[in-house]
Design a protein around this motif. Sequence first.
Motif, PDB file in Angstrom:
ATOM      1  N   GLU B   5       0.891  -1.141   0.149  1.00 19.29           N
ATOM      2  CA  GLU B   5      -0.017   0.012  -0.213  1.00 19.29           C
ATOM      3  C   GLU B   5       0.951   1.208   0.014  1.00 19.29           C
ATOM      4  O   GLU B   5       1.742   1.449   0.923  1.00 19.29           O
ATOM      5  CB  GLU B   5      -0.841   0.110   1.160  1.00 19.29           C
ATOM      6  N   GLN B   6       0.733   2.131  -1.116  1.00 15.11           N
ATOM      7  CA  GLN B   6       1.367   3.341  -0.908  1.00 15.11           C
ATOM      8  C   GLN B   6       0.215   4.419  -0.530  1.00 15.11           C
ATOM      9  O   GLN B   6      -0.693   4.410  -0.811  1.00 15.11           O
ATOM     10  CB  GLN B   6       1.598   3.780  -2.751  1.00 15.11           C
ATOM     11  N   ASN B   7       1.104   5.432  -0.003  1.00 16.42           N
ATOM     12  CA  ASN B   7       0.398   6.520   0.695  1.00 16.42           C
ATOM     13  C   ASN B   7       1.369   8.013   0.627  1.00 16.42           C
ATOM     14  O   ASN B   7       2.312   7.905   1.129  1.00 16.42           O
ATOM     15  CB  ASN B   7      -0.152   6.171   2.082  1.00 16.42           C
ATOM     16  N   PRO B   8       0.723   8.837  -0.036  1.00 19.40           N
ATOM     17  CA  PRO B   8      -0.622   9.076  -0.666  1.00 19.40           C
ATOM     18  C   PRO B   8      -0.463   8.615  -2.255  1.00 19.40           C
ATOM     19  O   PRO B   8       0.501   8.055  -2.380  1.00 19.40           O
ATOM     20  CB  PRO B   8      -0.798  10.651  -0.624  1.00 19.40           C
ATOM     21  N   LEU B   9      -1.602   8.411  -2.847  1.00 21.42           N
ATOM     22  CA  LEU B   9      -1.915   7.922  -4.145  1.00 21.42           C
ATOM     23  C   LEU B   9      -1.662   9.261  -5.312  1.00 21.42           C
ATOM     24  O   LEU B   9      -1.328   9.098  -6.298  1.00 21.42           O
ATOM     25  CB  LEU B   9      -2.986   7.521  -4.378  1.00 21.42           C
ATOM     26  N   PHE B  10      -1.743  10.144  -4.628  1.00 21.04           N
ATOM     27  CA  PHE B  10      -1.710  11.492  -5.402  1.00 21.04           C
ATOM     28  C   PHE B  10      -1.201  12.458  -4.634  1.00 21.04           C
ATOM     29  O   PHE B  10      -1.654  12.700  -3.306  1.00 21.04           O
ATOM     30  CB  PHE B  10      -2.957  12.033  -6.074  1.00 21.04           C
ATOM     31  N   LEU B  11      -0.243  13.314  -5.078  1.00 23.76           N
ATOM     32  CA  LEU B  11       0.337  14.371  -4.149  1.00 23.76           C
ATOM     33  C   LEU B  11       0.735  15.733  -5.109  1.00 23.76           C
ATOM     34  O   LEU B  11       1.503  15.323  -6.170  1.00 23.76           O
ATOM     35  CB  LEU B  11       1.685  13.965  -3.642  1.00 23.76           C
TER      36      LEU B  11
END
Lengths: 111, 110
Positions: B5-11
Amino acid sequence: DTAVSQTPKYLVTQMGNDKSIKCEQNLGHDTMYWYKQDSKKFLKIMFSYNNKELIINETVPNRFSPKSPDKAHLNLHINSLELGDSAVYFCASSLQTGELFFGEGSRLTVL
Amino acid sequence: ELKVEQNPLFLSMQEGKNYTIYCNYSTTSDRLYWYRQDPGKSLESLFVLLSNGAVKQEGRLMASLDTKARLSTLHITAAVHDLSATYFCAEGDSNYQLIWGAGTKLIIKP
């Protein structure tokens, strides 16, 4: 010199047709892969070959058939193309560490 | 189920700022990979982290791995527009196959 090269880069074809994508690597790696990247950028492994032998065959329709004539080449043939097959297909090869080296991708559009 | 899981998906961020992308994974793997993908282009290997506590730096990017927390981070220092891309992390499983995160789309505004 391109390390992992795939052809063609773009494919536009009609539903029901058959098409092939070729991949060659000059890195001397033993393992090669086919990945599918959808429009949301999700990467899904399709196949992996180690020294011409199939080692990963994920849940992929049997319309997709990989062929590895030697350890430097891994081709992908797709029969009876469907709309949902539209994606970018990446070939890759890897080191013993698992680090992948990708080709430039082949963008397939099925109309 | 194996998961990354990656965080965030949008930056979206301004040039000159610092930020961190997080990558959580589900197994006890000690191999973690970071890749960069520019729009319409291939994936380029950025970092290969092969042990607990590994830290690697290249320019304004620094990646680290904490296998006990099952966490890798990609830190961006003083971001510049050229770093705009999608960044993927991937965990190496016991068969040396990669399990991929969904990617973090990074936009850096001048």
